[in-house]
Design a protein around this motif. Structure first.
Motif: not given
Length: 181
Positions: A169-172, A39-41, A142-146
């Protein structure tokens, strides 16, 4: 900053972080094919043929080559079972910076393995590759990655709106600097 052609492995209390092996292909494709993992890759799906090609090609690469991603297999120290992977890419334009990445199988998430592996990979980037800054990018959802990035000492730097996989989306951006002294 120089490549590390002698890289063999890193060890932590529970993990061995090493080069990929042909026997890793099955587990690698299993977690890379999971839609929740992807999903976030940058990928959508991953085939057995892609995994086998990847394992063959990564065997001839070395960590620290500017502009090239190097993925480290993360295995359980006792069983050698593949749990996931970490990755580093030394910035070709600014070789004192490296980008960190990581992906873990769902069955091995939430057990501290990714945290342990990310810390070891960051330490390796500073100590062995000689980079000054390690950066990482993650989707703001992606709370877990943060949480992982913050646990291993990376600090939030900035955000950017990006178009990924057909949606905005917003990339941090997060980073950690090598301690001097």
């Amino acid at each position: 900053m120089a490549p590390d052609p002698d890289f063999a492995e890193l060890r932590t209390d529970r993990l061995v972080i090493r080069r990929f092996r042909p026997e890793d292909a099955e587990a690698f494709v299993a977690y890379r094919s999971d839609p929740n993992v992807a999903r976030y890759q940058s990928w959508e799906a991953f085939t057995r043929a892609q995994a086998e090609t990847f394992v063959r090609e990564i065997a001839s690469l070395h960590p620290g080559v500017a502009g090239e991603w190097f993925q480290f297999a993360v295995a359980h120290a006792r069983s050698e079972a593949l749990l996931g992977d970490t990755a580093l890419c030394v910035d070709a334009g600014e070789p004192s910076r490296a980008e960190l990445g990581y992906t873990f199988a769902p069955a091995h998430q939430g057990k501290g393995y990714a945290t342990e592996a990310a810390r070891a990979t960051i330490d390796y980037a500073f100590a062995r590759l000689g980079v000054d800054v390690v950066v990482a990018f993650t989707d703001s959802r992606n709370d877990r990655s943060i949480a992982l990035l913050e646990r291993v000492g990376l600090a939030y730097v900035s955000s950017e709106r990006v178009h990924v996989k057909g949606e905005w989306c917003t990339d941090h951006t997060y980073e950690v600097r090598r301690e001097v002294g």
